[in-house]
Design a protein around this motif. Structure first.
Motif, PDB file in Angstrom:
ATOM      1  N   ILE A  70       0.866  -1.184   0.000  1.00  0.00           N
ATOM      2  CA  ILE A  70       0.000   0.000   0.000  1.00  0.00           C
ATOM      3  C   ILE A  70       0.898   1.228   0.000  1.00  0.00           C
ATOM      4  CG2 ILE A  70      -1.728   1.276   1.344  1.00  0.00           C
ATOM      5  CD1 ILE A  70      -2.318  -1.695   2.524  1.00  0.00           C
ATOM      6  N   PRO A  71       0.646   2.223  -0.848  1.00  0.00           N
ATOM      7  CA  PRO A  71       1.552   3.378  -0.938  1.00  0.00           C
ATOM      8  C   PRO A  71       1.720   4.061   0.416  1.00  0.00           C
ATOM      9  CG  PRO A  71      -0.567   3.864  -1.965  1.00  0.00           C
ATOM     10  CD  PRO A  71      -0.548   2.398  -1.695  1.00  0.00           C
ATOM     11  N   ASN A 178       0.399   0.586  -7.450  1.00  0.00           N
ATOM     12  CA  ASN A 178      -0.257   1.023  -6.225  1.00  0.00           C
ATOM     13  C   ASN A 178      -1.667   1.541  -6.488  1.00  0.00           C
ATOM     14  OD1 ASN A 178       2.903   1.944  -4.931  1.00  0.00           O
ATOM     15  ND2 ASN A 178       1.551   0.448  -3.988  1.00  0.00           N
ATOM     16  N   ARG A 179      -1.903   2.109  -7.666  1.00  0.00           N
ATOM     17  CA  ARG A 179      -3.272   2.490  -8.053  1.00  0.00           C
ATOM     18  C   ARG A 179      -4.163   1.251  -8.109  1.00  0.00           C
ATOM     19  NH1 ARG A 179      -3.881   7.660 -10.282  1.00  0.00           N
ATOM     20  NH2 ARG A 179      -1.911   8.776 -10.638  1.00  0.00           N
ATOM     21  N   TYR A 180      -3.651   0.210  -8.729  1.00  0.00           N
ATOM     22  CA  TYR A 180      -4.405  -1.037  -8.865  1.00  0.00           C
ATOM     23  C   TYR A 180      -4.745  -1.619  -7.495  1.00  0.00           C
ATOM     24  CZ  TYR A 180      -5.033  -6.080  -9.431  1.00  0.00           C
ATOM     25  OH  TYR A 180      -5.495  -7.371  -9.341  1.00  0.00           O
ATOM     26  N   ILE A 181      -3.773  -1.646  -6.591  1.00  0.00           N
ATOM     27  CA  ILE A 181      -4.000  -2.237  -5.272  1.00  0.00           C
ATOM     28  C   ILE A 181      -5.046  -1.454  -4.491  1.00  0.00           C
ATOM     29  CG2 ILE A 181      -2.935  -2.719  -3.031  1.00  0.00           C
ATOM     30  CD1 ILE A 181      -2.232  -4.717  -5.264  1.00  0.00           C
ATOM     31  N   LEU A 182      -4.986  -0.132  -4.528  1.00  0.00           N
ATOM     32  CA  LEU A 182      -5.983   0.670  -3.832  1.00  0.00           C
ATOM     33  C   LEU A 182      -7.386   0.388  -4.371  1.00  0.00           C
ATOM     34  CD1 LEU A 182      -4.253   4.155  -3.367  1.00  0.00           C
ATOM     35  CD2 LEU A 182      -4.764   2.444  -1.604  1.00  0.00           C
ATOM     36  N   ASP A 189     -11.376   6.155  -4.225  1.00  0.00           N
ATOM     37  CA  ASP A 189     -11.471   7.582  -3.914  1.00  0.00           C
ATOM     38  C   ASP A 189     -10.109   8.182  -3.564  1.00  0.00           C
ATOM     39  OD1 ASP A 189     -11.737   5.833  -1.580  1.00  0.00           O
ATOM     40  OD2 ASP A 189     -11.922   7.687  -0.421  1.00  0.00           O
ATOM     41  N   LYS A 190      -9.137   7.337  -3.266  1.00  0.00           N
ATOM     42  CA  LYS A 190      -7.829   7.821  -2.846  1.00  0.00           C
ATOM     43  C   LYS A 190      -6.825   7.954  -3.998  1.00  0.00           C
ATOM     44  CE  LYS A 190      -8.361   5.990   1.836  1.00  0.00           C
ATOM     45  NZ  LYS A 190      -8.506   7.324   2.452  1.00  0.00           N
ATOM     46  N   LEU A 194      -2.288   9.965  -5.482  1.00  0.00           N
ATOM     47  CA  LEU A 194      -1.078   9.346  -6.034  1.00  0.00           C
ATOM     48  C   LEU A 194      -0.643  10.162  -7.246  1.00  0.00           C
ATOM     49  CD1 LEU A 194      -1.759   5.489  -5.956  1.00  0.00           C
ATOM     50  CD2 LEU A 194      -0.138   6.764  -4.573  1.00  0.00           C
ATOM     51  N   PRO A 195       0.443  10.916  -7.157  1.00  0.00           N
ATOM     52  CA  PRO A 195       0.841  11.781  -8.284  1.00  0.00           C
ATOM     53  C   PRO A 195       1.270  10.966  -9.497  1.00  0.00           C
ATOM     54  CG  PRO A 195       2.546  11.739  -6.599  1.00  0.00           C
ATOM     55  CD  PRO A 195       1.372  11.007  -6.017  1.00  0.00           C
TER      56      PRO A 195
END
Length: 494
Positions: A70-71, A178-182, A189-190, A194-195
Motif C-alpha cells: 500500500i503506498p 499502487n493504483r491497482y491495489i488501492l 477515492d484515494k 497518487l501523483p
C-alpha cells in the motif's frame, strides 16, 4: 486527515517517535491480505516490476522486486517542493560540473587517498588538457530526500546522483501498481492522491534529445552495463521505450571490458564499437571500483571520454556527484558561486543538511571530535555509490577513531543523521509468506531531472518524475538493488 486510533496508540508507545497517517485502515483481515498479495505478486511479474535473482541467477527467469503493498504517506507540501527545486539543482550541478577550479579544490585531498576518485580525476585532467572533444553533456540526475522529523517535518537531501540514477523505469510501473491495489481494496477515492509519474518517458526523452544533438541518424545509443545485470527490467524498459518513442534510435549494450577489447576512435574521434558509431553513452556501470577489473577498463573509460559521443555522465558530471563535492557545496558562500538569484540559493539551502569535511584542518578536526563525542548524530559517508557503504551509530566513533591520524579520513564526509517519521505497512519480498507482517517503515524520495548543455549554455532542463524507496525502520541502508529496500509510491497528505 485524522490519524487512525491504532496509530495514536503506537505513537504513545514510541516515546516521541513520529508516525505518518495510515493511507487505509490497517491491519487488513488475513484472508483479504493473502488474496491481494497473491494478485500483487503476479501483477508485478507481468508488468516488469522485477529483477534477476542474486541467489539463483538465471538469464531466463525473473523474480518480482521487493515492494510495499500500500503506498506510503508523504507530505504534499514537501513533495511539491522537491519537484519545484529540481530545475535549480539541475542548473547547479551543470555549472559545478563545468567549473574546473571548484572540482579541483574540492577533491584535492580526496584524490590523495581514494584511488577510485583519483583515477576518475586523472581522466578528467587528461581530456581537459588535451581539449574536450564533445562539449555537450547529458545529465540524468536523481536527488534523494528524507523527511526530517521536527516541528515542521521538512525534506532534507541525502545525496544527488549523477551516474546510473536507476529505477526510473520500474518506478513508473509501481505508481500504476499502487493504483491497482488501492482499487482492489475498495479505495478508488484515494487515487487522486497518487501523483502521476512519467520518469521513464522523461529520462528517455533526454537520451533521445542527446542522440538527436549528435546529428547522425545511423549512430546508436550505448548502454554501459555490468558484467552481470540483476536490475535488468529497469534497464530494458529504457531501451524499449527509446525505440517506441523514436524508431530510428537504436540501443546497444556493452560492458567496460567489451569497450576495452573492441572499441576505437575514428578519424574525427567518433566512438566505434562493433561497427557502430556511438552518438550517446548512458553509464549504468562504472560507478564503483569493482566495475574496473584492470587497467584496460580504465583505458576504455578514457577512450570514451576522448570521443565525440555525448556522455551521461561525462567525467566532469561524474566528479560533480561525489560526496566530497556535495559537502563542499554546503559550505558558506559556495552556492552563491553558481546561482545568481538569492531566492534559488535559499531554496537549495533549505534542503541541505549538516555536512562536514574530515580534512586535516581546524574544521576537519572539529568534525572528527563531533563524530567521536556524538556518533549517533551522524552518518559517515565514503566516495562510493550503489548502497551499503555508509557507517552508522556507534560504529561511526570506532571508524573515525581508527582513521583519526590517517590521511584516509579525507576520503570521507560526515553528515547529520536524518530522523524520518515512521509509517506502517506491508513489505512483500520474493520467497516470503503471502501474509506479510505489518512493520514500521521509513521512506526516501528520489526526484529525477534531465539537463543538457555545454560549459556556457543550458539548452534542456526538466524535472521528469520520481521514485520512492521504503525499508523497515531498523535497516540503515535502503537500496532496492542491494536487497534492503522496497519499491513504493508516495501518497500525498496535507
Amino acid at each position: 486527515m485524522s490519524v487512525p486510533q491504532p496509530l495514536l496508540k503506537k505513537r504513545k508507545m514510541s516515546e516521541g517517535i513520529k508516525y505518518l497517517p495510515l493511507v487505509i485502515p490497517l491491519p487488513l483481515p488475513e484472508d483479504q491480505l493473502k488474496e491481494v498479495v497473491e494478485k500483487s505478486k503476479d501483477w508485478a511479474l507481468m508488468h516488469g516490476a522485477a529483477m534477476r535473482s542474486k541467489t539463483q541467477f538465471s538469464e531466463d527467469s525473473l523474480q518480482f522486486a521487493p515492494f510495499v503493498l500500500i503506498p506510503s504517506a508523504f507530505p504534499r507540501r514537501e513533495f511539491m517542493k522537491s519537484i519545484e527545486i529540481q530545475l535549480i539543482l539541475n542548473e547547479l550541478m551543470h555549472k559545478v560540473a563545468h567549473d574546473r577550479e571548484f572540482l579541483t579544490s574540492s577533491l584535492k585531498e580526496t584524490i590523495k587517498v581514494d584511488e577510485f576518485t583519483r583515477n576518475l580525476f586523472q581522466i578528467y585532467e587528461t581530456v581537459h588538457d588535451e581539449g574536450v572533444t564533445q562539449r555537450a553533456s547529458l545529465g540524468l540526475l536523481r536527488s534523494d530526500y528524507m523527511v526530517h522529523s521536527s516541528s515542521t517535518d521538512k525534506i532534507k537531501q541525502i545525496e544527488l546522483n549523477t551516474i546510473a540514477s536507476s529505477f526510473g523505469g520500474i518506478a513508473t510501473h509501481i505508481t500504476l501498481f499502487n493504483r491497482y491495489i488501492l482499487q482492489e481494496l475498495g479505495h478508488s477515492d484515494k487515487l487522486k492522491n497518487l501523483p502521476d509519474n512519467n520518469a521513464l518517458e522523461g529520462l528517455c526523452s533526454g537520451m533521445i534529445e542527446a542522440w538527436k544533438l549528435y546529428d547522425d541518424p545511423q549512430a546508436v545509443i550505448l548502454f554501459i552495463i555490468e558484467d552481470v545485470t540483476f536490475n535488468i527490467c529497469d534497464q530494458r524498459f529504457h531501451e524499449f521505450k527509446i525505440r517506441e518513442m523514436n524508431p530510428q534510435a537504436r540501443v546497444i549494450r556493452r560492458t567496460l571490458t567489451d569497450m576495452a577489447e573492441r572499441a576505437s576512435l575514428g578519424k574525427n574521434k567518433e566512438l566505434i564499437i562493433d561497427g557502430c558509431i556511438v552518438a550517446m553513452i548512458y553509464f549504468r556501470a562504472g560507478y564503483e571500483p569493482g566495475h574496473y577489473h584492470s587497467q584496460k577498463e580504465w583505458d576504455a573509460r578514457l577512450l570514451m571520454e576522448r570521443s565525440r559521443a555525448i556522455k551521461s555522465p561525462s567525467i566532469q558530471y561524474h566528479l560533480a556527484g561525489t560526496k566530497k563535492v556535495q559537502q563542499t557545496l554546503a559550505r558558506p558562500g559556495a552556492l552563491e558561486q553558481f546561482l545568481c538569484e538569492p531566492s534559488k540559493v535559499e531554496r537549495i539551502k533549505e534542503v541541505f543538511t549538516g555536512l562536514y569535511s574530515l580534512d586535516f584542518d581546524e574544521l576537519g578536526d572539529q568534525a572528527v571530535q563531533l563524530a567521536i563525542d556524538n556518533p549517533e548524530r551522524f552518518v559517515l559517508k565514503p566516495q562510493r555509490e550503489g548502497g551499503g557503504n555508509n557507517v552508522y551509530g556507534l560504529e561511526v566513533r570506532d571508524a573515525v577513531k581508527k582513521m583519526k591520524n590517517s590521511q584516509e579520513r579525507t576520503a570521507w564526509i560526515l553528515m547529520e543523521r536524518i530522523h524520518p517519521p515512521l509509517s506502517r505497512g506491508y513489505i512483500v519480498r520474493p520467497g516470503v509468506s503471502n501474509v506479510p507482517e505489518l512493520v514500521d517503515m521509513v521512506s526516501e524520495l528520489g526526484i529525477f531531472g534531465v539537463v543538457i548543455g555545454d560549459s556556457e549554455t543550458i539548452t534542456y532542463n526538466k524535472q521528469v518524475g520520481h521514485m520512492l524507496r521504503t525499508k523497515v525502520s531498523t535497516a540503515n541502508e535502503g537500496g532496492v538493488a542491494a536487497g534492503l529496500g522496497a519499491l513504493d509510491s508516495p501518497y500525498l497528505i496535507d
